[in-house]
Design a protein around this motif. Structure first.
Motif, mmCIF file in Angstrom:
data_model
loop_
_atom_site.group_PDB
_atom_site.id
_atom_site.type_symbol
_atom_site.label_atom_id
_atom_site.label_comp_id
_atom_site.label_asym_id
_atom_site.label_seq_id
_atom_site.Cartn_x
_atom_site.Cartn_y
_atom_site.Cartn_z
ATOM 1 N N THR A 206 15.577 22.744 5.864
ATOM 2 C CA THR A 206 15.774 22.459 4.443
ATOM 3 C C THR A 206 15.439 20.995 4.190
ATOM 4 O OG1 THR A 206 17.528 24.121 4.224
ATOM 5 C CG2 THR A 206 17.438 22.405 2.541
ATOM 6 N N VAL A 207 14.580 20.746 3.218
ATOM 7 C CA VAL A 207 14.156 19.384 2.896
ATOM 8 C C VAL A 207 15.174 18.744 1.953
ATOM 9 C CG1 VAL A 207 12.412 18.028 1.661
ATOM 10 C CG2 VAL A 207 11.717 19.864 3.229
ATOM 11 N N LEU A 208 15.574 17.519 2.254
ATOM 12 C CA LEU A 208 16.474 16.745 1.394
ATOM 13 C C LEU A 208 15.652 15.646 0.735
ATOM 14 C CD1 LEU A 208 19.553 16.340 3.789
ATOM 15 C CD2 LEU A 208 18.944 18.257 2.331
ATOM 16 N N THR A 209 15.573 15.684 -0.588
ATOM 17 C CA THR A 209 14.749 14.711 -1.303
ATOM 18 C C THR A 209 15.599 13.590 -1.895
ATOM 19 O OG1 THR A 209 14.868 15.777 -3.478
ATOM 20 C CG2 THR A 209 13.210 16.614 -1.925
ATOM 21 N N ASP A 210 14.910 12.526 -2.292
ATOM 22 C CA ASP A 210 15.582 11.463 -3.039
ATOM 23 C C ASP A 210 15.297 11.659 -4.527
ATOM 24 O OD1 ASP A 210 12.971 10.619 -3.477
ATOM 25 O OD2 ASP A 210 13.080 8.962 -2.048
ATOM 26 N N ALA A 211 15.620 10.676 -5.340
ATOM 27 C CA ALA A 211 15.473 10.812 -6.788
ATOM 28 C C ALA A 211 14.023 10.940 -7.228
ATOM 29 C CB ALA A 211 16.126 9.614 -7.488
ATOM 30 N N THR A 212 13.082 10.514 -6.390
ATOM 31 C CA THR A 212 11.659 10.594 -6.742
ATOM 32 C C THR A 212 11.046 11.934 -6.340
ATOM 33 O OG1 THR A 212 10.799 9.708 -4.643
ATOM 34 C CG2 THR A 212 11.496 8.116 -6.320
ATOM 35 N N GLY A 213 11.820 12.763 -5.605
ATOM 36 C CA GLY A 213 11.296 14.037 -5.125
ATOM 37 C C GLY A 213 10.674 13.958 -3.754
ATOM 38 N N ALA A 214 10.637 12.755 -3.182
ATOM 39 C CA ALA A 214 10.066 12.579 -1.842
ATOM 40 C C ALA A 214 11.073 13.017 -0.779
ATOM 41 C CB ALA A 214 9.682 11.124 -1.627
ATOM 42 N N GLN A 215 10.580 13.503 0.348
ATOM 43 C CA GLN A 215 11.459 13.915 1.442
ATOM 44 C C GLN A 215 12.093 12.693 2.085
ATOM 45 O OE1 GLN A 215 9.947 16.857 4.177
ATOM 46 N NE2 GLN A 215 11.145 16.070 5.887
ATOM 47 N N ARG A 216 13.428 12.649 2.056
ATOM 48 C CA ARG A 216 14.149 11.548 2.694
ATOM 49 C C ARG A 216 14.669 11.956 4.063
ATOM 50 N NH1 ARG A 216 18.832 7.717 -0.059
ATOM 51 N NH2 ARG A 216 19.650 6.851 1.878
ATOM 52 N N ALA A 217 14.965 13.239 4.211
ATOM 53 C CA ALA A 217 15.458 13.755 5.485
ATOM 54 C C ALA A 217 15.226 15.262 5.497
ATOM 55 C CB ALA A 217 16.941 13.432 5.677
ATOM 56 N N ALA A 218 15.512 15.872 6.622
ATOM 57 C CA ALA A 218 15.425 17.329 6.737
ATOM 58 C C ALA A 218 16.631 17.832 7.519
ATOM 59 C CB ALA A 218 14.138 17.747 7.436
ATOM 60 N N ALA A 219 17.178 18.945 7.062
ATOM 61 C CA ALA A 219 18.270 19.601 7.781
ATOM 62 C C ALA A 219 17.663 20.713 8.628
ATOM 63 C CB ALA A 219 19.278 20.179 6.795
ATOM 64 N N TRP A 220 17.908 20.652 9.937
ATOM 65 C CA TRP A 220 17.440 21.704 10.833
ATOM 66 C C TRP A 220 18.669 22.500 11.258
ATOM 67 C CZ3 TRP A 220 14.394 20.963 16.085
ATOM 68 C CH2 TRP A 220 13.805 22.179 16.430
ATOM 69 N N LEU A 221 18.756 23.731 10.780
ATOM 70 C CA LEU A 221 19.930 24.571 10.969
ATOM 71 C C LEU A 221 19.587 25.736 11.887
ATOM 72 C CD1 LEU A 221 20.785 24.681 7.171
ATOM 73 C CD2 LEU A 221 21.707 23.081 8.855
ATOM 74 N N ARG A 222 20.330 25.868 12.987
ATOM 75 C CA ARG A 222 20.058 26.929 13.950
ATOM 76 C C ARG A 222 21.308 27.782 14.143
ATOM 77 N NH1 ARG A 222 17.449 22.370 17.594
ATOM 78 N NH2 ARG A 222 18.630 21.218 16.044
ATOM 79 N N THR A 223 21.130 29.090 14.005
ATOM 80 C CA THR A 223 22.251 30.030 14.089
ATOM 81 C C THR A 223 21.952 31.136 15.091
ATOM 82 O OG1 THR A 223 21.356 31.271 12.208
ATOM 83 C CG2 THR A 223 23.051 29.628 11.732
ATOM 84 N N LEU A 224 23.013 31.666 15.699
ATOM 85 C CA LEU A 224 22.868 32.808 16.593
ATOM 86 C C LEU A 224 22.612 34.058 15.773
ATOM 87 C CD1 LEU A 224 25.701 32.371 19.266
ATOM 88 C CD2 LEU A 224 23.231 32.112 19.593
#
Length: 202
Positions: free
Chosen positions: A145-163
């Motif tokens: 999941t991409v986390l953006t800032d106020a400009t819409g640019a990618q500031r970070a990404a959440a990498w989620l892993r589930t069984l």
């Protein structure tokens, strides 16, 4: 939270307060700052509040990657253009990749891993390491999941892993680009959010 687990959490917090040291997350150690979950468990609970705090959004974009562009890491010791294409593609389009997983612990360390997973990992839904091969026999799902800032640019990404077998979170990580103090070379910053509610409860 039951009384035994509340006491266990209290003891672990006291241990780290005694053995650790305070850090200034607004000063010299700002590079250590990381998202935290507002509730007692982690999972994906931290993702949307973190993006909102940055004035942005949490978006499940097609072909999302841990980094928007590996060139963000370019510096005196690294050039993204020199990477093998598949390595660059993995970081820039992580959600297009699939994982094959198998786990096998040494008999000497497996009981300790199982204890940590049962007491903390599965309850908190963070770093719940599988300790038996059958736990990953059905595979592991991966979501970026991409986390953006106020400009819409990618500031970070959440990498989620589930069984896949139980739907439980194994890892919930936040990936961004930061530069360490005293360095001019950017690097990949990886944080595994913890629970703010748990860390403040008594």
């Amino acid at each position: 939270m039951s009384l035994p687990t509340a006491r266990l959490d209290l003891l672990t917090r006291q241990f780290w307060r005694l053995s650790g040291r305070p850090v200034d997350l607004t000063g010299d150690e700002a590079w250590l700052a990381a998202p935290m979950s507002p509730g007692p468990s982690v999972g994906d609970a931290w993702v949307e509040p973190t993006a909102l705090a940055w004035g942005g959004q949490a978006l499940d974009r097609p072909h999302a990657g841990l980094l928007a562009d590996m060139a963000q890491l370019d510096g005196s010791g690294f050039r993204a253009a020199d990477l093998r294409p598949e390595i660059r593609d993995f970081y820039e389009h992580t959600s297009d990749w699939r994982m094959e997983v198998w786990t096998q612990w040494s008999p000497l360390f497996q009981p300790g891993g199982e204890l940590v997973s049962r007491l903390f990992g599965r309850r908190v839904q963070q770093l719940a390491l599988p300790t038996r091969p059958l736990e990953v026999a059905h595979g592991m799902d991966s979501r970026v999941t991409v986390l953006t800032d106020a400009t819409g640019a990618q500031r970070a990404a959440a990498w989620l892993r589930t069984l896949r077998s139980r739907g439980e979170y194994v890892y919930s990580g936040c990936y961004s680009v930061r530069t360490l103090p005293g360095s001019t070379q950017p690097g990949v910053h990886v944080a595994f959010p913890s629970s703010r509610a748990t860390s403040r409860s008594s």
